[in-house]
Design a protein around this motif. Structure first.
Motif, PDB file in Angstrom:
ATOM      1  N   LEU A 196      25.626  -6.831  85.161  1.00  0.00           N
ATOM      2  CA  LEU A 196      26.719  -7.548  84.676  1.00  0.00           C
ATOM      3  C   LEU A 196      28.223  -7.055  85.333  1.00  0.00           C
ATOM      4  O   LEU A 196      28.442  -5.792  85.209  1.00  0.00           O
ATOM      5  CB  LEU A 196      26.826  -7.099  83.099  1.00  0.00           C
ATOM      6  N   VAL A 212      26.121  -3.003  76.288  1.00  0.00           N
ATOM      7  CA  VAL A 212      27.387  -3.354  77.182  1.00  0.00           C
ATOM      8  C   VAL A 212      27.880  -4.564  76.813  1.00  0.00           C
ATOM      9  O   VAL A 212      27.139  -5.820  76.879  1.00  0.00           O
ATOM     10  CB  VAL A 212      27.122  -3.195  78.783  1.00  0.00           C
ATOM     11  N   LEU A 213      28.895  -4.630  75.947  1.00  0.00           N
ATOM     12  CA  LEU A 213      29.344  -6.008  75.364  1.00  0.00           C
ATOM     13  C   LEU A 213      28.454  -7.053  74.831  1.00  0.00           C
ATOM     14  O   LEU A 213      28.670  -8.246  74.913  1.00  0.00           O
ATOM     15  CB  LEU A 213      30.193  -6.523  76.527  1.00  0.00           C
ATOM     16  N   VAL A 215      27.753   0.776  71.538  1.00  0.00           N
ATOM     17  CA  VAL A 215      27.494   1.879  72.504  1.00  0.00           C
ATOM     18  C   VAL A 215      26.048   1.625  73.021  1.00  0.00           C
ATOM     19  O   VAL A 215      26.020   1.851  74.377  1.00  0.00           O
ATOM     20  CB  VAL A 215      27.623   3.096  71.733  1.00  0.00           C
ATOM     21  N   THR A 216      25.334   1.162  72.444  1.00  0.00           N
ATOM     22  CA  THR A 216      23.747   0.974  72.836  1.00  0.00           C
ATOM     23  C   THR A 216      23.693  -0.265  73.566  1.00  0.00           C
ATOM     24  O   THR A 216      22.558  -0.480  74.314  1.00  0.00           O
ATOM     25  CB  THR A 216      22.809   0.810  71.705  1.00  0.00           C
ATOM     26  N   PRO A 246      15.221   1.869  80.402  1.00  0.00           N
ATOM     27  CA  PRO A 246      13.895   1.962  79.369  1.00  0.00           C
ATOM     28  C   PRO A 246      13.472   0.581  79.123  1.00  0.00           C
ATOM     29  O   PRO A 246      12.454   0.421  78.258  1.00  0.00           O
ATOM     30  CB  PRO A 246      14.795   2.294  78.036  1.00  0.00           C
ATOM     31  N   TRP A 247      13.555  -0.588  80.010  1.00  0.00           N
ATOM     32  CA  TRP A 247      13.264  -1.722  79.689  1.00  0.00           C
ATOM     33  C   TRP A 247      11.739  -1.894  79.863  1.00  0.00           C
ATOM     34  O   TRP A 247      10.976  -2.502  79.353  1.00  0.00           O
ATOM     35  CB  TRP A 247      13.900  -2.737  80.368  1.00  0.00           C
ATOM     36  N   LYS A 253      25.801  -7.951  75.902  1.00  0.00           N
ATOM     37  CA  LYS A 253      25.066  -8.476  76.985  1.00  0.00           C
ATOM     38  C   LYS A 253      23.768  -8.134  77.478  1.00  0.00           C
ATOM     39  O   LYS A 253      23.160  -8.460  78.073  1.00  0.00           O
ATOM     40  CB  LYS A 253      26.322  -9.180  77.795  1.00  0.00           C
ATOM     41  N   LEU A 254      24.045  -6.473  77.424  1.00  0.00           N
ATOM     42  CA  LEU A 254      22.931  -5.823  78.233  1.00  0.00           C
ATOM     43  C   LEU A 254      22.642  -4.582  77.361  1.00  0.00           C
ATOM     44  O   LEU A 254      23.652  -3.868  77.012  1.00  0.00           O
ATOM     45  CB  LEU A 254      23.410  -5.434  79.446  1.00  0.00           C
ATOM     46  N   ARG A 255      21.364  -4.453  76.559  1.00  0.00           N
ATOM     47  CA  ARG A 255      21.048  -3.406  76.008  1.00  0.00           C
ATOM     48  C   ARG A 255      20.874  -2.261  77.096  1.00  0.00           C
ATOM     49  O   ARG A 255      19.934  -2.492  78.057  1.00  0.00           O
ATOM     50  CB  ARG A 255      19.806  -3.757  75.354  1.00  0.00           C
ATOM     51  N   ILE A 256      21.204  -1.046  76.739  1.00  0.00           N
ATOM     52  CA  ILE A 256      21.288   0.091  77.839  1.00  0.00           C
ATOM     53  C   ILE A 256      20.410   1.284  77.334  1.00  0.00           C
ATOM     54  O   ILE A 256      20.034   2.048  78.143  1.00  0.00           O
ATOM     55  CB  ILE A 256      22.697   0.397  78.379  1.00  0.00           C
ATOM     56  N   PRO A 285      33.628   2.071  74.773  1.00  0.00           N
ATOM     57  CA  PRO A 285      32.549   0.742  75.050  1.00  0.00           C
ATOM     58  C   PRO A 285      33.080  -0.311  75.592  1.00  0.00           C
ATOM     59  O   PRO A 285      32.130  -1.164  75.982  1.00  0.00           O
ATOM     60  CB  PRO A 285      31.816   0.997  74.009  1.00  0.00           C
ATOM     61  N   GLU A 304      26.036   8.707  77.677  1.00  0.00           N
ATOM     62  CA  GLU A 304      25.528   7.653  78.295  1.00  0.00           C
ATOM     63  C   GLU A 304      25.658   7.877  79.889  1.00  0.00           C
ATOM     64  O   GLU A 304      24.674   7.482  80.359  1.00  0.00           O
ATOM     65  CB  GLU A 304      26.002   6.498  78.006  1.00  0.00           C
ATOM     66  N   THR A 322      29.513   7.334  74.220  1.00  0.00           N
ATOM     67  CA  THR A 322      29.985   6.946  75.515  1.00  0.00           C
ATOM     68  C   THR A 322      30.657   8.263  76.082  1.00  0.00           C
ATOM     69  O   THR A 322      31.058   9.109  75.455  1.00  0.00           O
ATOM     70  CB  THR A 322      31.133   5.991  75.345  1.00  0.00           C
ATOM     71  N   ALA A 367      21.869   7.129  78.472  1.00  0.00           N
ATOM     72  CA  ALA A 367      21.600   5.964  77.652  1.00  0.00           C
ATOM     73  C   ALA A 367      20.042   5.751  77.788  1.00  0.00           C
ATOM     74  O   ALA A 367      19.401   5.247  77.118  1.00  0.00           O
ATOM     75  CB  ALA A 367      22.636   4.977  77.904  1.00  0.00           C
ATOM     76  N   ARG A 368      19.966   5.529  79.197  1.00  0.00           N
ATOM     77  CA  ARG A 368      18.465   4.821  79.491  1.00  0.00           C
ATOM     78  C   ARG A 368      17.278   5.879  79.582  1.00  0.00           C
ATOM     79  O   ARG A 368      16.334   5.550  79.107  1.00  0.00           O
ATOM     80  CB  ARG A 368      18.594   4.240  81.141  1.00  0.00           C
ATOM     81  N   LEU A 384      23.554   8.796  70.871  1.00  0.00           N
ATOM     82  CA  LEU A 384      24.240   8.552  71.879  1.00  0.00           C
ATOM     83  C   LEU A 384      25.808   8.443  71.774  1.00  0.00           C
ATOM     84  O   LEU A 384      26.245   7.954  70.725  1.00  0.00           O
ATOM     85  CB  LEU A 384      23.757   7.171  72.260  1.00  0.00           C
TER      86      LEU A 384
END
Lengths: 342, 342
Positions: free
Chosen positions: A297, B293-294, B290-291, A20-21, B296-299, B190, A187, A213, A195-196, A211
């Motif tokens: 990642l 990853v850690l 959940v939205t 979705p970026w 570090k990355l929006r999914i 997650p 997700e 997991t 998710a995306r 959402l």
């Protein structure tokens, strides 16, 4: 959203790996580039793959010189290339067969007429897919009650088809028909299509959703937060086995354990009437899809090895019904699927 | 690997959120910092949380002035802070109760003697945890045959305990005893403790393993690639209900469907003999776990809402046995768990 379009000898598609970026569109008339787009999942979802391969064969013919031998060579090569992109989605082989048949049935026409035949056939496949999705939406939404919470897996919406969607299409139609529903979307690791992509489509539609997991399916079912499950399919066998995105089978087992209805939604172009369950090829994709998140990642130590089954198979005893454009198929699947094609 | 250590009035721990990218150690004598480490999952795993809280209470006493009133105030405050870090892991409350009891039983001693009592009690809890894990390893590994493939979830190794581990401890002992086993480790969204921590420990031990996404449990079981499941526990009720990392319940349902033995491994310090299944508090953590990853990355698209249940509950009918340091508990759990504490 139109995920794939014919643009005067080229194909134009939304590269869903950028969602979705970013909404990134790609245009190409290169069959290798289209095949790469399918392999890389820029275009994914069995019906969208089917439509794309039909349009790609038409594109190759369209761009061929007006010489039948050369056109035939180009088409055969395109079919060969496309047939090796992804092994599990049945619509791919279904569309390639239709296009090959259309070509050989038109072989006595002029090169220009053959091009037109192929293009009009491919566009018809595209339009039929949308029509079928809208039909499945109306047929399937009758299974949904006002107030239901529907759990769905992966992405089966506009981005997975020629438009509207299969399982997500049923959800959209129920919503448009005024049913106050909610959605729980998994997700869908490793590539996070839920998710995306599903979240992106549900947001656009304004349908309320949460959402989760993939490993939360059990608890939301145990807490009685799910009334029905709707999923799509990449291939459905004559026995009623549903091959779909990895994780579908686990959801089906959990749904059965909790006595929650579990429906697959797929057009008849997804039905493979010849392959037996034991002969279905389940695509193994690269380990890096599991050891990383979207190659952005790394989540496991260097050197970690992984399994990466892209699909699984849900046996018919776990399937409450299959929604098609010709109606809802119920048990006994073997005989009812046969009737569907009579 | 020693995840948590007493260092002369301070605690030193490995911040497991930095793994597998970096081995980062933190030292602190600040009770708020220790509580934050538990909340942020720098220290996680029910036994490790239990050991940490015991050491943290000893630390607070150790650093108090030699004045019983002030020491009592500090200890009561520390217990209060620690008890609000995480609601589900039972070992936390178990350890706090022991430390409080030890304090009030020593109330007539000199401040210096009280400090010593508390420290020696906390260190005993830590040593006992390692001893119990080694014992559970030997007891549990008898359930494993040479050549077995064991599926495990989350991280239950050295990094989740005072050392060795619970479910992963059983796997390590089987391996050390010469059994040629393989492991399938779920990534455990997650927070990916399987991909990050279990993979890291298995690599260090040299035990062959494959990582899978959580939604591949169904297919690996259907393909008969799994012989036994071993998981840890955050809390086990007198009824035999196993509260553990989100996803455990789904694995248990799938294991039962495929007639694969499903074992929980936990010391008796994880057993909660008073709470009923309907009263267990399942921790809800922040949606952003959940939205992204850690973080570090929006999914998922901006504005996506998610459920984030950190644990689920597996009913006793799905549990083949519970490995404890006192032996393997089998059905009927209610009466056999009672016997365990007699």
């Amino acid at each position: 959203i139109v995920p794939i379009e014919w643009k005067d000898g080229k194909l134009r598609w939304i590269d869903v790996t950028s969602l979705p970026w970013e909404e990134r569109y790609v245009e190409s008339s290169d069959i290798y580039r289209v095949a790469e787009a399918i392999k890389r999942l820029e275009i994914r979802g069995a019906p969208a793959i089917g439509v794309t391969t039909a349009l790609a064969v038409a594109m190759v013919a369209y761009n061929s010189p007006n010489n039948k031998d050369e056109m035939m060579k180009n088409i055969e090569k395109a079919v060969e290339i496309l047939s090796h992109t992804r092994p599990t989605a049945y619509n791919l082989f279904w569309a390639l067969n239709i296009m090959k048949k259309t070509f050989y049935e038109s072989i006595d026409l002029s090169p220009q007429e053959i091009k037109e035949k192929l293009l009009s056939k491919a566009l018809k496949i595209q339009i039929e897919d949308i029509k079928n999705n809208l039909k499945m939406g109306e047929i399937g939404e009758k299974l949904i009650q006002d107030g239901d919470t529907i759990l769905t897996h992966c992405n089966t919406g506009s981005l997975a088809t020629a438009g509207h969607g299969t399982a997500l299409g049923v959800i959209k139609t129920a919503w448009k028909n005024g049913k106050k529903i909610k959605v729980i979307a998994t997700e869908t690791r490793p590539l996070l299509q839920g998710a995306r992509l599903t979240a992106w489509e549900l947001k656009k539609e304004g349908i309320p959703f949460k959402l989760i997991t993939d490993n939360m399916v059990g608890i939301v079912m145990m807490k009685e937060m799910v009334h029905k499950v709707f999923v799509g399919a990449d291939r459905i066998l004559r026995t009623g086995h549903v091959i779909n995105k990895i994780g579908t089978y686990g959801i089906a087992v959990l749904a059965s354990y909790h006595k929650i209805p579990f429906y697959a939604v797929a057009p008849t172009s997804t039905f493979d009437l010849t392959t037996s369950p034991e002969d279905v090829i389940i695509e193994n994709r690269d380990e890096s899809e599991v050891t990383t998140v979207l190659n952005k990642l790394r989540i496991a130590p260097e050197g970690t090895s992984a399994y990466n089954f892209a699909f699984d198979m849900t046996p018919p005893e776990l399937v409450s019904g299959i929604v098609t454009e010709k109606g809802i198929v119920e048990k006994d699947y073997e005989s009812n699927i046969k009737k569907l094609f009579e």
